[in-house]
Write an enzyme that holds these catalytic residues in place. Sequence first.
Site: not given
Ligand code: SAH
Length: 283
Positions: A40, A63, A177
């Site tokens: 990813d 994505k 998101m």
């Molecule tokens: N599977 C991932 C989430 C994927 S959706 C998880 O468990 O974290 C993607 C969203 O995750 C982003 O739009 C944001 O809201 C959040 N996100 C992922 N990494 C992040 C980070 N380092 N800091 C802040 N938000 C994060």
Amino acid sequence: MKDNQQTGKVIIAGAGPGDPELITIKTVRHLQKADVILTDRLVSPAILDQYANPKAEIIYVGKQCRRGASTPQSSINQLIVHHAKAGRLVVRLKGGDVSIFSNILDELEVVNKHGITYEIVPGITAASGAAAYSGIPLTARGYSTAVRLLTFYKSDVVTSEYWKELAGTDDTLVFYMSSETLHGLVANLVANNISKDKLLAIVEQATTPFQQVQVSSLYDYDENVKGREWISPSLVIIGKVVGLQEQFAWLPNSNSRNVYFEQVSASVKNLVTQKETEYVGRA
Ligand code: SAH
């Protein structure tokens, strides 16, 4: 490539939220042995630099919200099946945890359908990473007894009845998101009279060297926060627990507006065979 077996194996693994040390030893071991890594966008480039088998083929299937062209999930599924059927060890590396706001279900269905062996390895989700690195204990005793992981990436994912419920609950709310729809999110909670002791935190690029945390009352949103451009990825935390950040933040805000996840290192860039794609949100 390992080819002494007919069908390979797929490891669906979480890479954690950013800091490359927030990955499990198990996932590192799989990366060291992988023949193919499908990764990813929200995976620290340092993880691939440091842990990927140097002979592994690294394919970017990330994505990205509302930007760039999109490679459909079906292409990712095809890549998984193609490489596994060729007898390879395929690591499908996902940002954060594998099952939180991800398309894991599509991938599980496809590997099952093709009789491909697989394992699932969890990762630290962004909510846990952001909470820890910003000093916001998500269910601090006396403040909150539950936490909800939500998304508001487009306006119809939360109904008006549910906004009422969200404004009234003492549960901590974490929105994934949703920084681009923050204005609507705040407006809905304020319209439903969310109590003034619940604060809003936006954690940008959590657990990376560029982490920035902004805290505001929801009622002062217009003065403090409105109109600000958030660097992706960012996470929204709402609740009484956000007030604890003032006391327990241990990591100063970065002075930089650099973008962490776009910085794919030169060595990794050479291996890019698949363009980043758009998030096809499935809440
Ligand atoms: N599977 C991932 C989430 C994927 S959706 C998880 O468990 O974290 C993607 C969203 O995750 C982003 O739009 C944001 O809201 C959040 N996100 C992922 N990494 C992040 C980070 N380092 N800091 C802040 N938000 C994060």
